[in-house]
Design an enzyme around this catalytic site. Structure first.
Site, PDB file in Angstrom:
ATOM      1  N   ASP A   7       8.366  -5.714  -0.718  1.00 39.14           N
ATOM      2  CA  ASP A   7       8.435  -6.521  -1.807  1.00 39.14           C
ATOM      3  C   ASP A   7       8.206  -8.056  -1.712  1.00 39.14           C
ATOM      4  O   ASP A   7       7.979  -8.602  -2.574  1.00 39.14           O
ATOM      5  CB  ASP A   7       9.507  -6.131  -2.798  1.00 39.14           C
ATOM      6  CG  ASP A   7       9.694  -4.728  -3.241  1.00 39.14           C
ATOM      7  OD1 ASP A   7       8.717  -4.081  -3.239  1.00 39.14           O
ATOM      8  OD2 ASP A   7      10.853  -4.327  -3.233  1.00 39.14           O
TER       9      ASP A   7
ATOM     10  N   GLU B 227      -0.972   5.249  -3.820  1.00 40.74           N
ATOM     11  CA  GLU B 227      -0.327   6.302  -3.933  1.00 40.74           C
ATOM     12  C   GLU B 227      -0.625   7.261  -5.079  1.00 40.74           C
ATOM     13  O   GLU B 227      -0.418   6.879  -6.294  1.00 40.74           O
ATOM     14  CB  GLU B 227       1.083   6.215  -3.904  1.00 40.74           C
ATOM     15  CG  GLU B 227       2.421   7.400  -3.705  1.00 40.74           C
ATOM     16  CD  GLU B 227       3.547   6.834  -3.687  1.00 40.74           C
ATOM     17  OE1 GLU B 227       4.586   7.703  -4.178  1.00 40.74           O
ATOM     18  OE2 GLU B 227       3.820   5.731  -3.444  1.00 40.74           O
TER      19      GLU B 227
ATOM     20  N   GLU C  37      -0.383  -2.380  -2.531  1.00 40.65           N
ATOM     21  CA  GLU C  37       0.116  -0.798  -2.530  1.00 40.65           C
ATOM     22  C   GLU C  37       0.321  -0.771  -3.951  1.00 40.65           C
ATOM     23  O   GLU C  37       0.674  -1.468  -4.894  1.00 40.65           O
ATOM     24  CB  GLU C  37       1.528  -0.638  -1.695  1.00 40.65           C
ATOM     25  CG  GLU C  37       1.917   1.047  -1.848  1.00 40.65           C
ATOM     26  CD  GLU C  37       2.807   1.034  -3.033  1.00 40.65           C
ATOM     27  OE1 GLU C  37       3.243   2.500  -3.070  1.00 40.65           O
ATOM     28  OE2 GLU C  37       3.253   0.328  -3.744  1.00 40.65           O
TER      29      GLU C  37
ATOM     30  N   ASP D 241       0.798   2.543  -7.585  1.00 43.22           N
ATOM     31  CA  ASP D 241       1.050   4.000  -7.722  1.00 43.22           C
ATOM     32  C   ASP D 241       0.264   4.593  -9.045  1.00 43.22           C
ATOM     33  O   ASP D 241       0.157   3.764 -10.000  1.00 43.22           O
ATOM     34  CB  ASP D 241       2.529   4.110  -8.260  1.00 43.22           C
ATOM     35  CG  ASP D 241       3.570   3.358  -7.177  1.00 43.22           C
ATOM     36  OD1 ASP D 241       3.566   4.246  -5.994  1.00 43.22           O
ATOM     37  OD2 ASP D 241       3.780   2.275  -7.111  1.00 43.22           O
TER      38      ASP D 241
ATOM     39  N   LYS E 226       1.034   9.561  -7.466  1.00 42.65           N
ATOM     40  CA  LYS E 226       2.553   9.795  -7.725  1.00 42.65           C
ATOM     41  C   LYS E 226       2.711  10.986  -8.474  1.00 42.65           C
ATOM     42  O   LYS E 226       1.974  11.323  -9.552  1.00 42.65           O
ATOM     43  CB  LYS E 226       3.002   8.575  -8.457  1.00 42.65           C
ATOM     44  CG  LYS E 226       4.500   8.342  -8.449  1.00 42.65           C
ATOM     45  CD  LYS E 226       4.828   7.584  -7.371  1.00 42.65           C
ATOM     46  CE  LYS E 226       6.435   7.446  -7.162  1.00 42.65           C
ATOM     47  NZ  LYS E 226       6.724   6.622  -5.982  1.00 42.65           N
TER      48      LYS E 226
ATOM     49  N   HIS F 288       4.860   2.898 -11.353  1.00 41.59           N
ATOM     50  CA  HIS F 288       5.562   3.760 -10.446  1.00 41.59           C
ATOM     51  C   HIS F 288       6.388   4.831 -10.717  1.00 41.59           C
ATOM     52  O   HIS F 288       6.461   5.703 -10.578  1.00 41.59           O
ATOM     53  CB  HIS F 288       6.569   2.792  -9.690  1.00 41.59           C
ATOM     54  CG  HIS F 288       7.509   3.159  -8.785  1.00 41.59           C
ATOM     55  ND1 HIS F 288       8.573   3.801  -8.965  1.00 41.59           N
ATOM     56  CD2 HIS F 288       7.103   3.463  -7.412  1.00 41.59           C
ATOM     57  CE1 HIS F 288       9.109   4.277  -8.044  1.00 41.59           C
ATOM     58  NE2 HIS F 288       8.509   4.275  -6.789  1.00 41.59           N
TER      59      HIS F 288
ATOM     60  N   HIS G  16       3.927  -4.306  -1.411  1.00 45.46           N
ATOM     61  CA  HIS G  16       4.536  -3.028  -2.440  1.00 45.46           C
ATOM     62  C   HIS G  16       4.515  -3.479  -3.811  1.00 45.46           C
ATOM     63  O   HIS G  16       4.899  -4.441  -4.267  1.00 45.46           O
ATOM     64  CB  HIS G  16       6.114  -3.032  -1.847  1.00 45.46           C
ATOM     65  CG  HIS G  16       6.614  -1.665  -2.251  1.00 45.46           C
ATOM     66  ND1 HIS G  16       7.890  -1.693  -2.760  1.00 45.46           N
ATOM     67  CD2 HIS G  16       6.250  -0.464  -2.111  1.00 45.46           C
ATOM     68  CE1 HIS G  16       8.174  -0.355  -3.173  1.00 45.46           C
ATOM     69  NE2 HIS G  16       7.153   0.473  -3.075  1.00 45.46           N
ATOM     70  N   ARG G  17       3.823  -2.280  -4.448  1.00 46.80           N
ATOM     71  CA  ARG G  17       3.563  -2.640  -5.794  1.00 46.80           C
ATOM     72  C   ARG G  17       2.795  -3.817  -6.044  1.00 46.80           C
ATOM     73  O   ARG G  17       3.096  -4.473  -7.283  1.00 46.80           O
ATOM     74  CB  ARG G  17       4.837  -2.247  -6.653  1.00 46.80           C
ATOM     75  CG  ARG G  17       5.328  -0.923  -6.144  1.00 46.80           C
ATOM     76  CD  ARG G  17       6.588  -0.791  -7.140  1.00 46.80           C
ATOM     77  NE  ARG G  17       7.524   0.152  -6.444  1.00 46.80           N
ATOM     78  CZ  ARG G  17       8.695   0.668  -6.712  1.00 46.80           C
ATOM     79  NH1 ARG G  17       9.384   0.041  -7.879  1.00 46.80           N
ATOM     80  NH2 ARG G  17       9.573   1.503  -6.205  1.00 46.80           N
TER      81      ARG G  17
END
Length: 290
Positions: free
Chosen positions: A278, A149, A66, A68, A151, A81, A39-40
């Site tokens: 994360d 993503e 992943e 954003d 955003k 993000h 994540h991120r």
């Protein structure tokens, strides 16, 4: 077409799945071990959504990242993000009179001046907010896969087409990448539909938990339904899997954000196809031991 064909029978079927008392005890191996998505790019171990985070996750042996994507005042796509620069950069110090420090109110050159690493650790001082093009080059260099993503698309009209243009320029819309290295997602159903319409070859995902009765409609433009862990159940996962998406395959489920072993094992038991986390090493260890 697929959604319309199954809509009449799916609603009753899915309702039964959700109510089934045995649906909560599915074997974790029913759909194989879930993919682990950083994540991120692994926000627990490096400044989120940055190139060092990508490198860190790659060094730990993870394939899926992943990120954003948002847009600057002058039209550059950047990887960040929040719609504000405050939390993850030193924007308040560099531009003290520019509150509320929204990404859309700063040029790419201004954002490039910001320190996006010191807030996380002094070891990352001087880390910058990457442009999407810079990020894609690093993903390619590290041989990673990407869950991208879109955003806040309501803030950035046309961002879907612009994002696909960057992906194309970086060579990411060829068959080799589309086959198993790229998913584009958003909380906005309209944004996901736009991406699908612009390039039906792209695998797309809708973030959130649409009602079971809405799944056939969503399947017209989304290949995955990606709910938060707090809304997850084995029945819901089964309901999603019972519907075929725009490419004729059963819809998949990637859930977020799970950072502990117990929840990772529970989600795997529900039959999810991916876990966004994360702490990808914690999740990987939990799934390996399960």
């Amino acid at each position: 077409m697929h959604a319309r064909a199954v809509a009449a029978t799916t609603t009753a079927l899915l309702g039964a799945l959700l109510l089934s008392p045995t649906s909560e005890v599915r074997a974790a191996g029913t759909h194989g071990r879930p993919s682990v998505v950083a994540h991120r790019a692994g926000a627990a171990y490096a400044p989120e959504n940055t190139l060092p985070a990508l490198d860190k996750a790659a060094s730990l042996g993870f394939s899926w990242m992943e990120n954003d994507v948002q847009r600057t005042k002058d039209g550059e796509l950047v990887v960040i993000h929040d719609d504000s620069l405050r939390r993850t950069t030193d924007v308040e110090r560099v531009f003290p009179g520019r509150a509320p420090w929204k990404v859309k109110d700063f040029t790419a050159a201004e954002i490039a001046r910001l320190d996006a690493g010191s807030w996380f650790s002094p070891a990352y001082a001087g880390t910058r907010v990457p442009t999407l093009a810079q990020y894609m080059r690093r993903v390619e260099r590290d041989h990673e896969k990407l869950l991208l993503e879109v955003k806040n698309p309501e803030l950035y009209p046309g961002i879907e087409r612009q994002t696909l243009k960057v992906l194309s320029d970086q060579g990411w819309l060829d068959h080799r990448h589309l086959a198993d290295r790229l998913i584009v997602q958003s909380f906005s159903a309209g944004s996901v539909r736009t991406v699908h319409d612009l390039d039906p070859g792209i695998t797309t995902a809708l973030l959130g938990s649409p009602a079971v009765t809405d799944l056939p409609r969503c399947a017209g433009f989304a290949d995955l339904i990606n709910p938060s862990y707090g809304t997850l159940s084995a029945g819901y996962v089964s309901a999603v899997h019972a519907v075929r998406g725009p490419h004729g395959r059963p819809l998949k489920v990637f859930t977020w954000t799970i950072d502990d072993a117990a929840r990772a094992r529970t989600a795997a038991g529900y039959g999810v196809d991916g876990i966004i986390t994360d702490k990808p090493d914690v999740v990987r260890t939990a799934l390996t031991a399960a």
